[in-house]
Design a protein around this motif. Sequence first.
Motif, PDB file in Angstrom:
ATOM      1  N   LEU A  69      49.224  45.137  31.330  1.00 41.68           N
ATOM      2  CA  LEU A  69      48.785  44.708  32.732  1.00 41.68           C
ATOM      3  C   LEU A  69      48.072  43.404  32.392  1.00 41.68           C
ATOM      4  O   LEU A  69      48.082  42.263  33.217  1.00 41.68           O
ATOM      5  CB  LEU A  69      47.660  45.827  32.857  1.00 41.68           C
ATOM      6  N   LEU A  86      48.778  39.538  34.181  1.00 40.54           N
ATOM      7  CA  LEU A  86      47.659  38.654  34.962  1.00 40.54           C
ATOM      8  C   LEU A  86      47.485  37.390  34.205  1.00 40.54           C
ATOM      9  O   LEU A  86      47.501  36.459  34.823  1.00 40.54           O
ATOM     10  CB  LEU A  86      46.215  39.551  34.686  1.00 40.54           C
ATOM     11  N   TRP A 128      48.208  33.935  36.014  1.00 38.55           N
ATOM     12  CA  TRP A 128      47.092  32.613  35.913  1.00 38.55           C
ATOM     13  C   TRP A 128      47.766  31.642  35.388  1.00 38.55           C
ATOM     14  O   TRP A 128      47.584  30.506  35.895  1.00 38.55           O
ATOM     15  CB  TRP A 128      46.129  33.414  34.980  1.00 38.55           C
ATOM     16  N   ILE A 154      42.966  42.683  50.033  1.00 41.32           N
ATOM     17  CA  ILE A 154      43.678  42.590  48.738  1.00 41.32           C
ATOM     18  C   ILE A 154      42.966  42.395  47.468  1.00 41.32           C
ATOM     19  O   ILE A 154      43.812  42.217  46.170  1.00 41.32           O
ATOM     20  CB  ILE A 154      45.112  41.804  49.018  1.00 41.32           C
ATOM     21  N   PHE A 201      48.458  45.961  40.920  1.00 43.77           N
ATOM     22  CA  PHE A 201      47.172  46.310  40.262  1.00 43.77           C
ATOM     23  C   PHE A 201      46.692  47.697  40.837  1.00 43.77           C
ATOM     24  O   PHE A 201      46.167  48.415  40.232  1.00 43.77           O
ATOM     25  CB  PHE A 201      46.330  45.313  40.163  1.00 43.77           C
ATOM     26  N   ASP A 202      46.843  47.615  42.243  1.00 44.43           N
ATOM     27  CA  ASP A 202      46.298  48.664  42.810  1.00 44.43           C
ATOM     28  C   ASP A 202      46.972  50.059  42.440  1.00 44.43           C
ATOM     29  O   ASP A 202      46.428  51.112  42.159  1.00 44.43           O
ATOM     30  CB  ASP A 202      46.569  48.808  44.401  1.00 44.43           C
ATOM     31  N   LEU A 257      47.433  32.141  40.479  1.00 43.04           N
ATOM     32  CA  LEU A 257      46.168  32.581  41.125  1.00 43.04           C
ATOM     33  C   LEU A 257      45.471  31.387  42.000  1.00 43.04           C
ATOM     34  O   LEU A 257      44.363  31.089  41.680  1.00 43.04           O
ATOM     35  CB  LEU A 257      45.306  32.879  40.089  1.00 43.04           C
ATOM     36  N   VAL A 258      46.235  30.419  42.592  1.00 38.25           N
ATOM     37  CA  VAL A 258      45.717  29.337  43.120  1.00 38.25           C
ATOM     38  C   VAL A 258      46.194  29.481  44.616  1.00 38.25           C
ATOM     39  O   VAL A 258      47.234  29.620  44.984  1.00 38.25           O
ATOM     40  CB  VAL A 258      46.321  28.235  42.515  1.00 38.25           C
ATOM     41  N   TRP A 270      40.197  37.474  41.326  1.00 36.92           N
ATOM     42  CA  TRP A 270      41.212  37.380  40.251  1.00 36.92           C
ATOM     43  C   TRP A 270      41.162  36.781  39.150  1.00 36.92           C
ATOM     44  O   TRP A 270      41.576  37.242  37.833  1.00 36.92           O
ATOM     45  CB  TRP A 270      42.467  36.905  40.995  1.00 36.92           C
ATOM     46  N   LEU A 306      40.340  46.579  44.442  1.00 42.10           N
ATOM     47  CA  LEU A 306      40.493  46.619  43.065  1.00 42.10           C
ATOM     48  C   LEU A 306      39.046  46.655  42.171  1.00 42.10           C
ATOM     49  O   LEU A 306      39.171  47.827  41.647  1.00 42.10           O
ATOM     50  CB  LEU A 306      41.367  45.557  42.418  1.00 42.10           C
ATOM     51  N   LEU A 341      50.579  40.848  43.862  1.00 41.05           N
ATOM     52  CA  LEU A 341      49.726  41.201  42.708  1.00 41.05           C
ATOM     53  C   LEU A 341      48.734  42.296  42.804  1.00 41.05           C
ATOM     54  O   LEU A 341      48.747  43.256  42.251  1.00 41.05           O
ATOM     55  CB  LEU A 341      49.014  40.139  42.196  1.00 41.05           C
ATOM     56  N   PHE A 342      48.075  42.217  44.049  1.00 46.02           N
ATOM     57  CA  PHE A 342      47.314  43.442  44.361  1.00 46.02           C
ATOM     58  C   PHE A 342      48.037  44.724  44.510  1.00 46.02           C
ATOM     59  O   PHE A 342      47.554  45.697  44.056  1.00 46.02           O
ATOM     60  CB  PHE A 342      46.756  43.179  45.706  1.00 46.02           C
ATOM     61  N   PHE A 355      49.105  36.640  45.997  1.00 48.58           N
ATOM     62  CA  PHE A 355      47.776  37.536  45.554  1.00 48.58           C
ATOM     63  C   PHE A 355      47.985  38.943  46.098  1.00 48.58           C
ATOM     64  O   PHE A 355      47.948  40.153  45.560  1.00 48.58           O
ATOM     65  CB  PHE A 355      46.619  36.957  46.367  1.00 48.58           C
ATOM     66  N   ALA A 356      48.940  39.163  47.185  1.00 47.96           N
ATOM     67  CA  ALA A 356      49.268  40.304  47.821  1.00 47.96           C
ATOM     68  C   ALA A 356      50.044  41.291  47.075  1.00 47.96           C
ATOM     69  O   ALA A 356      49.903  42.460  46.911  1.00 47.96           O
ATOM     70  CB  ALA A 356      49.729  40.298  49.274  1.00 47.96           C
ATOM     71  N   TYR A 405      47.647  33.685  50.749  1.00 51.22           N
ATOM     72  CA  TYR A 405      47.543  34.670  49.585  1.00 51.22           C
ATOM     73  C   TYR A 405      48.785  35.575  49.304  1.00 51.22           C
ATOM     74  O   TYR A 405      48.437  36.842  49.222  1.00 51.22           O
ATOM     75  CB  TYR A 405      46.435  35.351  50.000  1.00 51.22           C
ATOM     76  N   THR A 443      45.842  50.881  38.975  1.00 52.77           N
ATOM     77  CA  THR A 443      44.529  51.632  39.052  1.00 52.77           C
ATOM     78  C   THR A 443      44.585  53.040  39.430  1.00 52.77           C
ATOM     79  O   THR A 443      43.819  53.888  38.828  1.00 52.77           O
ATOM     80  CB  THR A 443      43.760  50.830  40.253  1.00 52.77           C
ATOM     81  N   VAL A 444      45.480  53.356  40.238  1.00 56.51           N
ATOM     82  CA  VAL A 444      45.836  54.838  40.600  1.00 56.51           C
ATOM     83  C   VAL A 444      46.123  55.655  39.217  1.00 56.51           C
ATOM     84  O   VAL A 444      45.486  56.734  39.098  1.00 56.51           O
ATOM     85  CB  VAL A 444      46.664  54.886  41.786  1.00 56.51           C
TER      86      VAL A 444
END
Lengths: 362, 157, 116, 151, 378
Positions: free
Chosen positions: C100, C104, C108, A173, C68-69, C113-114, A338, A177, C64-65, C61-62, C58, C72-73
């Motif tokens: 975006l 982020l 943060w 994950i 963002f993924d 993001l901790v 990140w 990116l 958020l990922f 994070f997952a 996480y 990105t596409v």
Amino acid sequence: MPFDIYDFSSFTGWIDASLRAAMSPFWTIFTEFVLLGVAFLAFYAVVGLLLVYAERRVCAFMQCRVGPNRVGPWGLFQTVADLIKLLFKELIHIKKADKILFNLAPFIVIIASFFALAAIPFAKGLHAVDLNIGLFYVMAVSSVGVVGILLAGWSSNSKYSLIGAMRSGAQIISYELSVGLSLLVIVVLAGTLQLSEIVELQRDGWFLFKGHLPAVIAFIIFLIASTAEINRGPFDLAEAESELTAGFHTEYSGIKFAFFFLAEYMNMFIVASIAATVFLGGWMPLHIGSWDGFNHIMDYIPPFVWYAGKTAVIIYIIMLFKWTFPRLRIDQLLTLEWKYLLPINLFNILLMAFLVLMGWHF
Amino acid sequence: MLFSYIKGIFKGVGTLFTGMGVTTSYFFRPWTKVTQKYPENRKELKMVEAFKGEVTMPHNANNEHSCTGCGICEINCPNGSIELVTMFLVNEDGKKKKAIDKHIYHLGMCSMCGLCVKTCPSNALAFGNEFEHAVFDRTKLTKVLNKEGSTLKKGVE
Amino acid sequence: MNGESLIVFFITSLVLVGGAIVFSNYIAPKSFNKQKIEPYECGIPTTGISWLQFNVGYYLFAILFLIFDVETVFLFPWAVVMKQVGLVGMIEILIFFVILVFGLAYAWKKHALVWE
Amino acid sequence: MTNEELRKKISEIVPQAVIEEQQYLTVSVEPKYFMTLMPKLKSDSDLALDYMFNVSGVDYGDALGVSYFLTSTKYGHTILVKQKTSDRTKPELETVCHIWKTAEFHEREIFDLYGITFKNHPDMRRIFLEDDWNGHPLRKDYVDEVNMILR
Amino acid sequence: MSENQIVTPPKDIDLDYQDYVINMGPQHPSTHGVMRFLLTLKGETVDNVQPHCGYIHRGIEKMTERLTYPQIVHLTDRLDYLSAHINNEAVCLCVENALQIEVPERVKYIRTIIDELNRIASHQLWWAAFGMDMGALTTFFYGLRDREYILDIFEETTGGRLIQSYNTPGGLMNDLHKDFQTKVKKFIKDFRKVLPEYDRLLTGNVIFTERSKGIGYISKEDAISYGVTGPSGRGSGFACDVRKIAPYSAYDKVQFKEALYTEGDTFARYKVRMDEMWESMNIIEQLIDNIPQGDYAAKMKAVIKLPVGEYYQRVEAARGEFGVHIISDGNKNPYRLKLRSPNFSNLSAINAMAKGHKIADLVAISGSLDLVIPDLDR
């Protein structure tokens, strides 16, 4: 251009034509497929074995050792000997493991690396598939390998493996990116996703130099992120032998373990190939501005040598990472992605887009 | 804040490069290698004189040693790795005298503390430099230190 | 030869892995031992089951990922045609980017993001 | 503090303590006065014996005892506190592991090897030997006919 | 999953449903020996660490009740094999003090020099292994490579590489090798150049500092209370150097700084050891040229019998304070011999240190405590 004498498309075309003349279209395709399969199988095995040997030698040299030197000249056959040994090892099935996934995992890691290998242009006209979304395809396929690692760790019914699997989940994950975004920087510059075309565009200069600052940043980020993506170097948390004994492949024995091992090295090769193709001009020779004599000499070096040399340099750098740095902790892994790589990447894309729009690149 | 963030990145990357510099410099300096190729260098491989490889009993050219069979080494050994089999010899004057029949040394139990060599009153024992002790059978580690037919050196009491 | 030849790679890799495993199964010695099939835990029998509820740190994070993924596409098509769409496209993507980056930055700031 | 002053100070806390001068000042106390003495040794600002550098269990033959070596990181003086119990079948003494945390492991070791149970110890288990080990090996009357060969 | 998979947990663990209990060791690469940690995890976070030791408990204290004092000396190498000579010295000093024998000056000097060489060798191995615990594998080879020079020096003089058995009550087993001084001087000259390389490779590395700073904190009060000594204690600001508190051998004749850091984390413990290597080299340099001539051993009786009484000797081993407590009843064997091993006390603090950190941090913490299991188990 002189180096066009090394065009492999005429060679493959000749094979195709002669086969077509000899037999029916179906058998032609069948024969070609078999040839392709055998060629890549051989290539895969040879590269894998060589890389394992190279890693042993490189790390030995860094550590003031000699490295393998007993089997064959300079220990060249050490890896082969190891492979044979691993073939003769018993495959142990752990009690209460998830049998299907446990056996599926090595398939997935190998299939992913094979698929990624398919799209890499080794020299002009020497590539198995040339998709118009080649870069995108390689990215997508190479990230499947981590799924295999996740499955391997999860299905083993061992606590260490499970922690390893969870760690590889965290890795998925995050670093996918960065790999994507750092390649995007070059896509902005190149305006295409086709790998052969990306190489062709670097005829008069590699993208690393053409895109100056943003390209260099993207190159560094790509190196870091791809090292993490292939579970190596300071990012080998899923394996982490000093913490989780062997992490996700704790329970794998014999040849199944060998496949994880092999896939790791092949992934390293693939990542290095992509870096070489996208940033360092693939099989294109080094050309410096208007030094015509120099450029001319460079042209006579076969493209495959250029490609292999560039890949080797990047593989060396990735190995250097592993044998120099301490391992990151899992939360640092995510922090790095990140809080550092992602913001820098986003900024970098805009910078590159701006440069391209203003025409400030070479 | 942004400044310190960027500074942190550069500083961090800088330390990584110094680390990589160390390993790379060794990579390109093959003469710094320290590996010894062991079985090949057997000829040149010389242990230092003081090396404690095993306990031996030096014999001179006439097959004579200086062990009187007093048993001090046996008492001093912490592991019981020395066993003495003594006998009584009758010398020219017709007197009975203690002497060793067998000086048995269990190498497998020896911890090389050196107490036997140090405490031997007649300096009959010494350390040998042999270090290749690997055997397939544990019983081979039990050795008889005095040679076949050896006698006590003249003048050793 | 193009896309369709990927099937060759699929079959080749299956043959490589499957063949090697079958071959190894055939030639490797086999012996059964009760300890051998125990999962490895440094020589001590495992306590409890391995597939317990496992606390992963996480989760945020997952999510958020995922966001963002997907973004990105979305960026890839723009990147390919960037030179054609020019400044207009640039400004549009800039707005996209700002959103975006703002997302982020917000995450943060909110200490998402901790790792916990 | 000199030994004289220490002697005075400790006699003030526990008058019944037997104090001798050996290598270190040795204070022998009865188990019943032990807990009046020990907390004071650390908390008293003049003594401040905050570092326990050794705990030894001793089998005196007729009694089982524990020796505590204490030193002050502030003043540098060192004393040795001893207590013993003559109950050999079920010896029980007070723990000091809430005063000096290092005593926790040392007392577990003494429990393991001498069989002295420490009251109020949070985790009184064997530390070295297996839980089903018979006997306490460092006692003088411990016999193991297989592994201990008498010469 | 089948029904018989649920195994009843051992009694000593309070098994919450969420608790993830995992054994680290005895067969684990980062425990440096047969040591077992029973971890209770919450995800990756360590909730509780229970050290289980005793896998190589050999009963040395019991064995000593049957051995004479010279024989005991050589048993003590097998405790903390990385500071073998220092352990030897502790027993010898204790016996010498009990008999009130004055050993020759030469012996004191030689003992001190070899002590410090031993300390450097031990710290080199620690540095090597610590880097490997962290995942930097190259450190292992650099550390061992440089340690080899010291071991060669040892071998030449004492005949042993790892465990020397060079001490004996009253002095030394044999005299120094004639090349000892030149070799030691050469080693120090070389090692002064190599040590900054260690710093470049690991100390400054941003990944390393991030992973070690603020990890495994233990306050000065706790360090004293737990008896965490040696470099581990000095990382918390606990001035516990026995060489300073109660000088023995020739330590009262040399000037050296006690490396003290107040951070109390893994990095502080790391720095203390790095500084100690520098200090040890300073100590050796002060002594190496001034070794007085004379006997290498005092005259001792053939059978050593200590007078009735209790004797205690503290020395500073590479991992902390090593102590020998001899209770003698006048025989040639001690009535009771207790060995205070530094690792045993250091280990007791690991739960306080590791709580709330990740598994990777636990590895770093146990590495920074520099546990040697045979010393701990005795």
